[in-house]
Write an enzyme that holds these catalytic residues in place. Sequence first.
Site, mmCIF file in Angstrom:
data_model
loop_
_atom_site.group_PDB
_atom_site.id
_atom_site.type_symbol
_atom_site.label_atom_id
_atom_site.label_comp_id
_atom_site.label_asym_id
_atom_site.label_seq_id
_atom_site.Cartn_x
_atom_site.Cartn_y
_atom_site.Cartn_z
ATOM 1 N N HIS A 271 0.845 -1.194 0.000
ATOM 2 C CA HIS A 271 0.000 0.000 0.000
ATOM 3 C C HIS A 271 0.880 1.244 0.000
ATOM 4 O O HIS A 271 1.962 1.264 0.613
ATOM 5 C CB HIS A 271 -0.902 0.022 1.233
ATOM 6 C CG HIS A 271 -2.022 -0.962 1.165
ATOM 7 N ND1 HIS A 271 -2.855 -1.075 0.076
ATOM 8 C CD2 HIS A 271 -2.470 -1.883 2.068
ATOM 9 C CE1 HIS A 271 -3.754 -2.013 0.299
ATOM 10 N NE2 HIS A 271 -3.544 -2.532 1.501
ATOM 11 N N CYS A 320 0.120 2.218 -5.343
ATOM 12 C CA CYS A 320 -0.790 3.243 -5.864
ATOM 13 C C CYS A 320 -0.220 4.635 -5.645
ATOM 14 O O CYS A 320 0.637 4.848 -4.777
ATOM 15 C CB CYS A 320 -2.151 3.123 -5.186
ATOM 16 S SG CYS A 320 -3.022 1.590 -5.578
#
Length: 647
Positions: A271, A320
Amino acid sequence: MLKAIVITEQPASASVPVGYSLTMRCRATACTSLQYQWFYQYQSACCQIVGATEPDLLITAMETRLYICRINNLHKNVTFSNWVRVEVHPHIAKGLLPELWQGEPVVVLNPTAPEVKVGKPLQLQCAALGVPAPHYQWYHNGIPMKHQKKKKLLINSAKLSDSGTYLCCAANGQGEHWTDALEIHIGACLADPFFATDKVALLVGNNHYWNHPHLMAPITDVFELSLLLKRLGFRVVSLLDLNKAEMLIAVNQFLQLLGKGVYAVFYYAGHGYEHSGRNYMVPIDAPQPYAPENCISVQRILQKMQQRRTALNLILLDTCRKWYNPQCALSQVQPLEPWGNTVYGYATSEDAEAYEVQDGEFSSGIFMKYLKKHILQEKKVTHVLEDVLEDIGRDPLVTGKQVMEIKHTLKEARALTDPICTTGPTAELWGHSHELLKETLTFPCGIQVELRFQVVFSNVMHVSAKLQTPPPHVTDIRLLLCRPAEVQELAVLTDCQSDRVVSLLVSLYEQEELDCVLRLCGLQKIQTDVLLQLDLHYTQLGTKQRACESLQKILQKSLLAKLFSQKSSANPSCMVGQKAAATVCPKAAPAVNAAHERSSSLRAEPRHSWQCSNQSNICSEPEENDESDLSSLCSALQRAGPGQNCP
């Protein structure tokens, strides 16, 4: 019928200083009493040692000799032990041997660097004391050399690819000792257009988050990239599921190994997010919602990498790049020095998500799917990444969702395949992952089991047991490895991750069937030696009774906690980090629908974690720490012994 003499304990070779007294032992059994006689070899003759008629032979070693023991019984049956060699080292530097030496290996001769041209022999030599005599294993760029297991290393015809770091491990039952690392240059390295003084890589994959959705692919992506980088001569440490403190320690230890001319690769899968040009990695212990002070700034790491005057900095971010709080203040990004040596490979473009293909145990990030296809190419690293970008652009699974982005200031045509040609000593040893250590255990019933220790990641080890040919009097054998109490409280892999790790292990063992496997995860958290128990269940053919036997093996802390020392909670002010700043984030935007499906079991899912809060929209970027000298951190992280995958 007369029973033969059976030797139950063979004498052992030894490597000792001159004048050292030691006892050699030989034991045998027979149906009658036994007589022993010791001999030594002198030139080409075998000489009887007068009075040496006991199972134990006490000698004071003055010169290197071969010894053998003859055993006979009253029926004139005779057998001989193995020949053993007592090697004597006449010149030992003062203070080299511990005052209370117990026979553990002590290196007394380190290899020296010869001048070697392409096509000429490469010879290296080392020597170590030890009782019993140590066995040797040579390493090249952190990888064990399959047929180099003697004091002398010989490569008959050296190639350019033989350039790199060499060192040897001397080990016996008392412990192990490593020689100094040695840099070897084959041919005129400076004639090559570009070369690295060293190649070092740190790979981090965060899968099992405490407060955020778990990911599937980082465990596979980190594993596969580590194998490819090793083929390119990189010394690699690969780590899974790190909290913030552990990530900071790993990064700072990585930074200490960088220097002028080094090629450095930093890869992160997990993440993450981007805000105003600054990228952040999310540790597994980040709260929900997380704020910048809970994460780690990639740009801060790169600034530190540049300060080390590296020749190539390759940052690969498989994460991301979306930020869900538009009310936050703009980030102040410090400009990088114009060294012309930096390459960013983003798995996705700005304000977009990076996807992973979830296909059971073969899950992989879209970025890694194509990176591993091109990374071994002999071309400028930016051109390699351009090939990856084009392949991702043609993938229908992420069309309109994920496009790779490349940013760089690389002014020279440097490639990951460039040779290693170090002009001076390198930093400490880094990255001995994927070593396979074996040990044979014998149960009282006679059953032998080969115990194997495989470092799949630098902080994940597999312990497996393989049953050897069983004796004829037992059947229905079952082996069981018990999880040690010392690791019961540590974080373990989820079921989906366990399947994935098993598939990786199978690939390492070339699909050899194993009787049982135990996975030890989070090794950096272990602070004590670990007691491993192997249970054996079997049926005796004669009595048809079920029996159980157990053996125990101690795994030393130094073997397990390879990268992190007991001081892993070092003062954060010494690390790459951020000062805390109050951050309140709004509710998250709605989830993006990852609708492209290859089949019912194949999906592309984004690597993001939604942040939400009902509090007011007040947000600020944290300031960066002005780090002082990192020497205190280095001393806290010194390795317990060179035999561990991370300095």
